[in-house]
Design a protein around this motif. Structure first.
Motif, mmCIF file in Angstrom:
data_model
loop_
_atom_site.group_PDB
_atom_site.id
_atom_site.type_symbol
_atom_site.label_atom_id
_atom_site.label_comp_id
_atom_site.label_asym_id
_atom_site.label_seq_id
_atom_site.Cartn_x
_atom_site.Cartn_y
_atom_site.Cartn_z
ATOM 1 N N VAL A 101 4.535 -45.051 6.448
ATOM 2 C CA VAL A 101 5.046 -44.089 5.563
ATOM 3 C C VAL A 101 4.153 -43.559 4.716
ATOM 4 O O VAL A 101 4.425 -42.243 4.182
ATOM 5 N N HIS A 102 2.777 -43.946 4.642
ATOM 6 C CA HIS A 102 1.947 -43.471 3.423
ATOM 7 C C HIS A 102 1.532 -42.192 3.596
ATOM 8 O O HIS A 102 1.177 -41.769 4.848
ATOM 9 N N GLY A 103 2.072 -41.109 2.830
ATOM 10 C CA GLY A 103 1.599 -39.883 2.913
ATOM 11 C C GLY A 103 2.783 -39.053 3.767
ATOM 12 O O GLY A 103 2.590 -37.659 3.968
ATOM 13 N N ALA A 104 3.672 -39.683 4.404
ATOM 14 C CA ALA A 104 4.686 -39.000 5.088
ATOM 15 C C ALA A 104 5.786 -38.396 3.921
ATOM 16 O O ALA A 104 6.161 -39.071 3.178
ATOM 17 N N PRO A 105 6.243 -37.110 4.510
ATOM 18 C CA PRO A 105 7.245 -36.609 3.279
ATOM 19 C C PRO A 105 8.804 -37.388 3.390
ATOM 20 O O PRO A 105 8.972 -38.063 4.395
ATOM 21 N N VAL A 106 9.161 -37.502 2.214
ATOM 22 C CA VAL A 106 10.305 -37.975 2.072
ATOM 23 C C VAL A 106 11.531 -36.818 2.383
ATOM 24 O O VAL A 106 11.492 -35.891 1.917
ATOM 25 N N ILE A 107 12.439 -37.484 2.820
ATOM 26 C CA ILE A 107 13.623 -36.653 3.363
ATOM 27 C C ILE A 107 14.755 -37.016 2.531
ATOM 28 O O ILE A 107 15.268 -38.107 2.407
ATOM 29 N N ALA A 108 15.118 -36.127 1.611
ATOM 30 C CA ALA A 108 16.256 -36.323 0.709
ATOM 31 C C ALA A 108 17.556 -36.313 1.119
ATOM 32 O O ALA A 108 18.241 -35.243 0.918
ATOM 33 N N VAL A 109 17.932 -36.757 2.316
ATOM 34 C CA VAL A 109 19.320 -36.727 3.037
ATOM 35 C C VAL A 109 19.770 -38.012 3.441
ATOM 36 O O VAL A 109 19.113 -38.835 3.347
ATOM 37 N N SER A 110 20.992 -37.924 3.581
ATOM 38 C CA SER A 110 21.582 -39.398 3.713
ATOM 39 C C SER A 110 21.913 -39.519 5.483
ATOM 40 O O SER A 110 21.860 -40.797 6.014
ATOM 41 N N ASP A 111 21.951 -38.449 6.110
ATOM 42 C CA ASP A 111 22.399 -38.665 7.384
ATOM 43 C C ASP A 111 21.198 -37.864 8.346
ATOM 44 O O ASP A 111 20.973 -36.748 8.341
ATOM 45 N N TRP A 112 20.200 -38.652 8.807
ATOM 46 C CA TRP A 112 18.901 -38.426 9.444
ATOM 47 C C TRP A 112 19.173 -37.542 10.589
ATOM 48 O O TRP A 112 18.624 -36.705 10.890
ATOM 49 N N ILE A 113 20.388 -37.724 11.466
ATOM 50 C CA ILE A 113 20.643 -37.497 12.724
ATOM 51 C C ILE A 113 21.012 -35.948 12.359
ATOM 52 O O ILE A 113 20.573 -35.045 13.165
ATOM 53 N N GLU A 114 21.896 -35.630 11.314
ATOM 54 C CA GLU A 114 22.099 -34.266 11.035
ATOM 55 C C GLU A 114 21.167 -33.341 10.681
ATOM 56 O O GLU A 114 20.809 -32.111 10.893
ATOM 57 N N TRP A 115 20.149 -33.967 9.817
ATOM 58 C CA TRP A 115 18.999 -33.271 9.168
ATOM 59 C C TRP A 115 18.008 -33.106 10.428
ATOM 60 O O TRP A 115 17.700 -31.768 10.434
ATOM 61 N N PHE A 116 17.746 -33.835 11.449
ATOM 62 C CA PHE A 116 17.045 -33.654 12.625
ATOM 63 C C PHE A 116 17.379 -32.444 13.355
ATOM 64 O O PHE A 116 16.714 -31.856 13.870
ATOM 65 N N LYS A 117 18.770 -32.644 13.626
ATOM 66 C CA LYS A 117 19.212 -31.681 14.769
ATOM 67 C C LYS A 117 19.202 -30.317 13.982
ATOM 68 O O LYS A 117 19.368 -29.401 14.689
ATOM 69 N N SER A 118 19.258 -30.137 12.587
ATOM 70 C CA SER A 118 19.275 -28.844 12.003
ATOM 71 C C SER A 118 17.697 -28.282 11.906
ATOM 72 O O SER A 118 17.143 -27.720 12.077
#
Length: 159
Positions: free
Chosen positions: A142-159
């Motif tokens: 995860v070094h250098g990878a953006p942080v995703i500030a969401v709790s539900d990854w599936i919903e975030w990924f689909k949108s």
């Protein structure tokens, strides 16, 4: 061993898989908590590995979720709350997931296994504390990878 939802005060040591097929070892947990592509509707939906598998419930993992492109990586450090689905697991399913996570037959150095004791909100009501396998991303992954500030990854990924 108990672990609060807010922080992982106690954690078992990670397990490691041998590079040889004969050296593969099960982690000992009978359930897995999945937060990314193995969730229902994900590209690696766990039902593709075990048709007819039923979700036992949901739990919340604490850490930091990172965007690794088409899949997430969770570090179990931090205060972000991440939704995970809980499924029953046997050794054959664990080995199939180890292949997806790059732990077997060769360890690609992206993930490690953690066994956590967490409360699970059961699908049919109630709550039960369970020992769960969680695949944690290693720091270099995860070094250098953006942080995703969401709790539900599936919903975030689909949108």
């Amino acid at each position: 061993m108990t672990t609060s939802l807010e922080a992982f005060a106690e954690m078992d040591s990670p397990t490691s898989s041998s590079g040889a097929a004969s050296g593969w070892q099960a982690c000992g947990a009978t359930c897995v908590a999945v937060y990314g592509t193995l969730r229902a509707g994900g590209v690696n939906d766990i039902a593709k590995l075990r048709p007819g598998i039923a979700c036992l419930g949901r739990t919340r993992l604490s850490g930091t979720l990172h965007d690794l492109g088409w899949y997430p990586g969770l570090r179990l450090e931090g205060t972000q709350t991440v939704l995970a689905e809980v499924y029953p697991m046997d050794e054959a399913l664990e080995q199939a997931m180890d292949r997806i996570e790059g732990l077997w037959p060769e360890d690609l150095g992206e993930y490690t296994k953690r066994i956590l004791s967490l409360p699970v909100m059961l699908t049919h009501g109630g709550q039960q504390t369970m020992m769960l396998l969680v695949y944690e991303a290693l720091p270099a992954t995860v070094h250098g990878a953006p942080v995703i500030a969401v709790s539900d990854w599936i919903e975030w990924f689909k949108s």
